[in-house]
Design a protein around this motif. Structure first.
Motif, PDB file in Angstrom:
ATOM      1  N   MET A 165      44.988  43.791  27.978  1.00 32.23           N
ATOM      2  CA  MET A 165      44.020  44.430  27.101  1.00 32.23           C
ATOM      3  C   MET A 165      43.074  45.322  27.914  1.00 32.23           C
ATOM      4  SD  MET A 165      41.171  41.480  26.301  1.00 32.23           S
ATOM      5  CE  MET A 165      40.195  42.671  25.414  1.00 32.23           C
ATOM      6  N   ASN A 166      42.503  46.305  27.246  1.00 34.29           N
ATOM      7  CA  ASN A 166      41.538  47.196  27.888  1.00 34.29           C
ATOM      8  C   ASN A 166      40.136  46.668  27.599  1.00 34.29           C
ATOM      9  OD1 ASN A 166      39.695  49.323  28.464  1.00 34.29           O
ATOM     10  ND2 ASN A 166      41.364  50.804  28.372  1.00 34.29           N
ATOM     11  N   ILE A 167      39.536  46.032  28.600  1.00 28.24           N
ATOM     12  CA  ILE A 167      38.250  45.374  28.371  1.00 28.24           C
ATOM     13  C   ILE A 167      37.146  46.383  28.076  1.00 28.24           C
ATOM     14  CG2 ILE A 167      37.644  45.270  30.812  1.00 28.24           C
ATOM     15  CD1 ILE A 167      36.815  42.706  28.014  1.00 28.24           C
ATOM     16  N   LYS A 168      37.234  47.581  28.663  1.00 28.09           N
ATOM     17  CA  LYS A 168      36.188  48.585  28.391  1.00 28.09           C
ATOM     18  C   LYS A 168      36.192  48.984  26.920  1.00 28.09           C
ATOM     19  CE  LYS A 168      35.598  50.492  33.024  1.00 28.09           C
ATOM     20  NZ  LYS A 168      35.654  51.702  33.873  1.00 28.09           N
ATOM     21  N   ASP A 169      37.385  49.150  26.357  1.00 29.53           N
ATOM     22  CA  ASP A 169      37.477  49.485  24.932  1.00 29.53           C
ATOM     23  C   ASP A 169      36.964  48.337  24.072  1.00 29.53           C
ATOM     24  OD1 ASP A 169      38.540  51.923  25.575  1.00 29.53           O
ATOM     25  OD2 ASP A 169      40.618  51.404  25.071  1.00 29.53           O
ATOM     26  N   LEU A 209      34.776  45.963  24.887  1.00 32.58           N
ATOM     27  CA  LEU A 209      33.325  45.852  25.011  1.00 32.58           C
ATOM     28  C   LEU A 209      32.616  46.957  24.229  1.00 32.58           C
ATOM     29  CD1 LEU A 209      33.029  44.979  28.816  1.00 32.58           C
ATOM     30  CD2 LEU A 209      32.547  43.444  26.900  1.00 32.58           C
ATOM     31  N   GLU A 210      33.179  48.144  24.271  1.00 32.28           N
ATOM     32  CA  GLU A 210      32.551  49.259  23.554  1.00 32.28           C
ATOM     33  C   GLU A 210      32.620  49.057  22.043  1.00 32.28           C
ATOM     34  OE1 GLU A 210      30.606  53.017  23.040  1.00 32.28           O
ATOM     35  OE2 GLU A 210      30.653  51.457  24.568  1.00 32.28           O
ATOM     36  N   GLN A 211      33.780  48.617  21.545  1.00 35.58           N
ATOM     37  CA  GLN A 211      33.914  48.363  20.099  1.00 35.58           C
ATOM     38  C   GLN A 211      32.937  47.286  19.642  1.00 35.58           C
ATOM     39  OE1 GLN A 211      38.048  47.331  19.655  1.00 35.58           O
ATOM     40  NE2 GLN A 211      38.763  49.390  20.161  1.00 35.58           N
ATOM     41  N   LYS A 212      32.842  46.216  20.394  1.00 37.82           N
ATOM     42  CA  LYS A 212      31.941  45.119  20.012  1.00 37.82           C
ATOM     43  C   LYS A 212      30.481  45.547  20.156  1.00 37.82           C
ATOM     44  CE  LYS A 212      35.326  42.290  19.217  1.00 37.82           C
ATOM     45  NZ  LYS A 212      35.768  42.058  17.830  1.00 37.82           N
ATOM     46  N   ARG A 213      30.191  46.333  21.188  1.00 35.90           N
ATOM     47  CA  ARG A 213      28.810  46.802  21.377  1.00 35.90           C
ATOM     48  C   ARG A 213      28.365  47.645  20.187  1.00 35.90           C
ATOM     49  NH1 ARG A 213      26.143  51.040  22.261  1.00 35.90           N
ATOM     50  NH2 ARG A 213      28.006  52.347  22.473  1.00 35.90           N
ATOM     51  N   ILE A 214      29.231  48.515  19.726  1.00 34.05           N
ATOM     52  CA  ILE A 214      28.904  49.362  18.580  1.00 34.05           C
ATOM     53  C   ILE A 214      28.659  48.503  17.341  1.00 34.05           C
ATOM     54  CG2 ILE A 214      29.879  51.063  16.970  1.00 34.05           C
ATOM     55  CD1 ILE A 214      31.276  52.327  19.453  1.00 34.05           C
ATOM     56  N   ALA A 215      29.506  47.492  17.145  1.00 35.27           N
ATOM     57  CA  ALA A 215      29.339  46.598  15.986  1.00 35.27           C
ATOM     58  C   ALA A 215      28.029  45.825  16.073  1.00 35.27           C
ATOM     59  CB  ALA A 215      30.526  45.641  15.892  1.00 35.27           C
ATOM     60  N   VAL A 216      27.700  45.354  17.271  1.00 27.96           N
ATOM     61  CA  VAL A 216      26.446  44.619  17.467  1.00 27.96           C
ATOM     62  C   VAL A 216      25.256  45.544  17.233  1.00 27.96           C
ATOM     63  CG1 VAL A 216      24.988  43.505  19.213  1.00 27.96           C
ATOM     64  CG2 VAL A 216      27.389  42.849  18.988  1.00 27.96           C
ATOM     65  N   LYS A 246      23.953  46.284  27.262  1.00 29.67           N
ATOM     66  CA  LYS A 246      25.405  46.051  27.285  1.00 29.67           C
ATOM     67  C   LYS A 246      25.847  45.076  26.206  1.00 29.67           C
ATOM     68  CE  LYS A 246      25.095  44.809  31.641  1.00 29.67           C
ATOM     69  NZ  LYS A 246      23.710  45.219  31.952  1.00 29.67           N
ATOM     70  N   ARG A 247      24.911  44.259  25.696  1.00 29.28           N
ATOM     71  CA  ARG A 247      25.172  43.269  24.639  1.00 29.28           C
ATOM     72  C   ARG A 247      26.169  42.200  25.089  1.00 29.28           C
ATOM     73  NH1 ARG A 247      20.675  45.431  22.602  1.00 29.28           N
ATOM     74  NH2 ARG A 247      20.977  47.247  21.276  1.00 29.28           N
ATOM     75  N   VAL A 248      26.111  41.826  26.354  1.00 27.65           N
ATOM     76  CA  VAL A 248      27.057  40.845  26.902  1.00 27.65           C
ATOM     77  C   VAL A 248      26.965  39.511  26.162  1.00 27.65           C
ATOM     78  CG1 VAL A 248      27.628  39.454  28.937  1.00 27.65           C
ATOM     79  CG2 VAL A 248      27.199  41.908  29.174  1.00 27.65           C
ATOM     80  N   ARG A 249      25.759  39.045  25.888  1.00 22.10           N
ATOM     81  CA  ARG A 249      25.589  37.717  25.281  1.00 22.10           C
ATOM     82  C   ARG A 249      26.161  37.659  23.860  1.00 22.10           C
ATOM     83  NH1 ARG A 249      22.433  39.373  28.787  1.00 22.10           N
ATOM     84  NH2 ARG A 249      21.700  38.087  30.538  1.00 22.10           N
TER      85      ARG A 249
END
Length: 296
Positions: free
Chosen positions: A1-5, A7-14, A45-48
């Motif tokens: 999987m592409n982790i950057k993609d 993380l970006e998708q989830k960040r936008i949703a968050v 980054k919305r890591v949590r």
């Protein structure tokens, strides 16, 4: 999987969810809400929250209210950053490339904005509309995890240990205890909250807790290394602030290369903890690897 993609998708949703649930700046008292949104929507980054979502996904679930659960952690994290930056704490001028909250709104408003964000975290995860469909017993456990991870025995306790250690010749166990609480406990809560929301068994929750504790340590070590090696442009704040404040860090004890190896060992151990999970836990595995490769 592409982790950057991912993380970006989830960040936008968050980000979208945070924007919806945090009151608009025009809501009275307007200055308070401007201050809250200034830091909350400053581009983290919305890591949590992403860890919360990924933990639920590892169990093959998208539980009711998972975005509210995830975003409650970002409210807590943001409040802690606002208060950390205050002159009485770390006295930072920049955060995420922008002037810190108290530099824009004054100390009193920054304190109150942090207080409001902390309170909102619990409002969000107990709100009937936002948590509709969540099993009540799980919801109570989630609330308790957030309180424990962020409170006197968690993040706040770690901040106290951190303040008390400034300009002191602390040993390695003391440093480990500081960061286990200050950084690690909220990351631990994030993973556990997602797992609980998804109905994890005791064994699954234990495995995910071990994973979270390992990546929490890796995250802090990586932060310590970046404070030494990063630039203001990369970090969004001034580098070398730990040394200026007389704080001992992992590079103090291990050197930069030794600290990096320690972080890599934590990541490898964290991934091993997920051996009983299938491909659905790949985002968690890749997030662990991302933690030590990031530049900010």
């Amino acid at each position: 999987m592409n982790i950057k993609d991912y993380l970006e998708q989830k960040r936008i949703a968050v980000d979208r969810y945070l924007d919806q649930v945090c009151p608009p700046s025009a809501t009275p008292p307007t200055t308070l809400h401007e201050s809250m949104r200034y830091s909350l929507m400053a581009g983290g980054k919305r890591v949590r929250p992403i860890l919360t979502i990924a933990a639920a996904e590892a169990l093959g679930q998208t539980p009711a209210g998972i975005m509210a659960v995830a975003c409650s952690l970002e409210f807590i994290h943001t409040y802690s950053l606002i208060h950390d930056d205050l002159p009485s704490m770390d006295n930072d001028d920049f955060r995420r490339g922008k002037p810190t909250n108290h530099k824009v709104y004054g100390e009193a408003m920054a304190i109150l904005a942090g207080d409001a964000l902390l309170t909102m975290a619990f409002d969000v995860i107990t709100h009937p509309d936002l948590m509709k469909g969540c099993d009540p017993a799980r919801q109570v456990r989630i609330v308790q995890e957030l309180a424990y991870g962020s409170g006197n025995l968690g993040m706040v306790g770690g901040q106290v240990f951190d303040i008390q250690a400034e300009n002191k010749d602390i040993d390695l166990p003391t440093l480990q205890n500081i960061h286990k609480h200050k950084t690690g406990m909220l990351i631990r809560a994030a993973v556990r909250m997602g797992a609980i929301a998804a109905g994890a068994t005791d064994r699954q929750l234990d495995d995910m807790t071990g994973y979270a504790e390992d990546i929490g340590l890796a995250f802090q070590i990586a932060d310590d290394v970046l404070n030494v090696t990063g630039t203001r442009e990369e970090l969004g704040k001034n580098p070398n602030t730990d040394a200026e404040r007389g704080k001992k860090t992992y590079p103090t004890f291990y050197g930069v290369d030794g600290a990096k190896k320690l972080a890599d060992d934590c990541v490898a151990r964290a991934i091993t903890r997920l051996s009983s999970f299938g491909p659905s836990a790949d985002p968690l595995r890749e997030i662990a690897r991302y933690i030590t490769s990031r530049k900010n």
